[in-house]
Write an enzyme that holds these catalytic residues in place. Structure first.
Site, short mmCIF file in Angstrom:
data_model
loop_
_atom_site.label_atom_id
_atom_site.label_comp_id
_atom_site.label_asym_id
_atom_site.label_seq_id
_atom_site.Cartn_x
_atom_site.Cartn_y
_atom_site.Cartn_z
CG HIS A 181 -0.81 3.74 4.87
ND1 HIS A 181 -1.55 2.93 5.69
CD2 HIS A 181 -0.33 2.94 3.88
CE1 HIS A 181 -1.53 1.69 5.22
NE2 HIS A 181 -0.81 1.67 4.12
CG ASP B 281 -2.23 4.58 8.74
OD1 ASP B 281 -1.03 4.28 8.95
OD2 ASP B 281 -2.76 4.51 7.60
CB SER C 140 -0.94 0.00 1.21
OG SER C 140 -0.21 -0.17 2.39
#
Ligand code: NAG
Ligand code: NAG
Ligand code: NAG
Ligand code: NAG
Ligand code: NAG
Ligand code: NAG
Length: 392
Positions: A353, A350, A129
């Site tokens: 990311h 998170d 990702s």
């Protein structure tokens, strides 16, 4: 070159070539008369060559109110994990930092220039990702430059492609968590450290940008394989860093055997860091990036480079074909403020990311500079005039 096999495409700026050439002509014409002076000059030439190679990845973050390069609300289809503004991130300061290398200036990203120069070409991101994070930022940067351009999106299980029709430029993402294969067999899913079957798809691209790291330490239900295989032997598990090294080595062999460097430019996106351990950035006690609103000052991250980046460096240095390392690790470590934290579409914390707009825009600025060798050496003018004076 410090990093033997790791070739950077960005070593010599145009001005430096002129300087070195004029110096060379001068030395050549005067070498009979002035032997001592000319040896000194050739030594100066070497120094000049060294100075003209600029490490884009050594530098620091500076506040620059002319950033960000686009407003993310005008960028369509940002994945809900990355769209911090849409999910309510209230602070915006983190958007206005620019990467300043110590010895040169990065060009501002010019999307129209990028599309024109890349007419008819295909750029593929292969990885987890974080590759998608990187690609979506590039997509936003390009969309912002040509907002009225026709865009076609196609996707299936393996691919997702976005084509800027007016330029014939395609950005493609191919998700591959480990680069090497996972195959369903009768006893379960096998992670095959010696096997790369996707290579035939990759070969047709003009630019390839690989990445793998985040998935190597997964265990339990988040681990998408049941066994590991290498050297025709099957294992329940093994040292994960060793597995990572073996898989990268398989990928490296693929590059050496299958990539045609006259057609395809290969990049590896360096290890992207997470921020869950405050002691790494001198804030012991913090267990995530939720409080972070500013980048770190200076050029060094207290924790130093992660072990995986040394493994990557070692494997890359063994490749014979040219591979460019987008060495984003340190500059991203300094950006504890640039993760989505809780401002994302699934409401979890998170710190792995990155917000788009945000840090990956800088990764793309570096990609742009590496691809087109387009950066200007700081103080180049001064060096040049000093050299001309020396030569007359
Ligand atoms: C990547 O950049 C960092 C920071 O400049 C440096 O310490 C490291 O050695 C670089 N790695 C490689 C492989 O060049
Ligand atoms: C981005 O665009 C949105 C919608 O047009 C606007 O509300 C917002 O203020 C803009 N943000 C910035 C930082 O300009
Ligand atoms: C570098 O990029 C700029 C746009 O940012 C462009 O105008 C310029 O022509 C490029 N220079 C070179 C030498 O390619
Ligand atoms: C997905 O699309 C690509 C390109 O359009 C095509 O080459 C590939 O065969 C497709 N894969 C599947 C599984 O349909
Ligand atoms: C694995 O086995 C196959 C077929 O038996 C053989 O061709 C191959 O060389 C073996 N690979 C290794 C790494 O031993
Ligand atoms: C970082 O540098 C700025 C400007 O020099 C200064 O105001 C700030 O206090 C510094 N922050 C830290 C954490 O050292």
């Amino acid at each position: 070159m410090g990093t033997s096999g790791v070739q950077r495409s960005c070593h010599v700026s145009a001005t430096a070539i002129v300087v070195v050439l004029s110096c060379f002509i001068c030395v050549a014409s005067s070498e009979m008369m002035l032997f001592n002076k000319s040896t000194r000059r050739s030594r100066d030439m070497k120094l000049e060559e060294q100075r003209s190679s600029c490490d884009l990845y050594q530098g620091s973050w500076v506040y620059d109110e002319s950033y960000p390069l686009y407003n993310s609300s005008a960028c369509s289809n940002i994945r809900k994990e990355f769209d911090c503004q849409k999910y309510g991130r209230p602070d915006h300061l983190f958007l206005s930092y620019r990467w300043q290398p110590n010895d040169c200036d990065l060009p501002r990203f010019d999307g129209q220039d990028f599309l024109k120069r890349f007419q008819g070409k295909k750029i593929m991101f292969v990885g987890d990702s974080l590759s998608l994070n990187h690609m979506q930022s590039l997509l936003c940067l390009l969309q912002a430059a040509v907002p009225d351009s026709n865009i076609i999106r196609q996707s299936n299980d393996t691919f997702s492609t976005v084509t800027f029709q007016d330029y014939g430029v395609s950005l493609i993402i191919l998700t591959s968590h480990y680069l090497v294969d996972i195959e369903e067999e009768k006893d379960g899913r096998v992670l095959k450290l010696d096997s790369i079957k996707n290579g035939d798809i990759w070969k047709n691209m003009d630019v390839l940008i690989f990445n793998t790291w985040q998935w190597w330490y997964r265990t339990g239900p988040k681990q998408p394989w049941d066994y590991i295989e290498y050297d025709n032997k099957t294992f329940m598990d093994m040292d994960r860093m060793d597995a990572f090294r073996r898989a990268l080595t398989t990928w490296a062999k693929w590059v050496d055997s299958d990539v045609d460097p006259t057609k395809t430019t290969v990049f590896f996106q360096g290890i992207s860091p997470s921020h869950y351990h405050g002691e790494e950035w001198n804030e012991p006690g913090r267990t995530n990036c939720g409080m972070e609103k500013l980048p770190m000052n200076g050029s060094t991250y207290p924790k130093g480079l992660p072990e995986a980046s040394f493994v990557l460096q070692e494997v890359l240095s063994g490749i014979k074909k040219p591979v460019n390392l987008l060495n984003i690790t340190t500059l991203s470590q300094l950006r504890k403020d640039a993760h989505p934290s809780s401002y994302n579409g699934f409401k979890g914390m998170d710190c792995t990311h990155w917000c788009v707009a945000g840090l990956p825009d800088t990764w793309n600025q570096l990609l742009y500079a590496e691809l087109f060798n387009n950066f200007t050496k700081r103080k180049a003018k001064k060096d040049q005039s000093r050299n001309l004076m020396m030569n007359t």
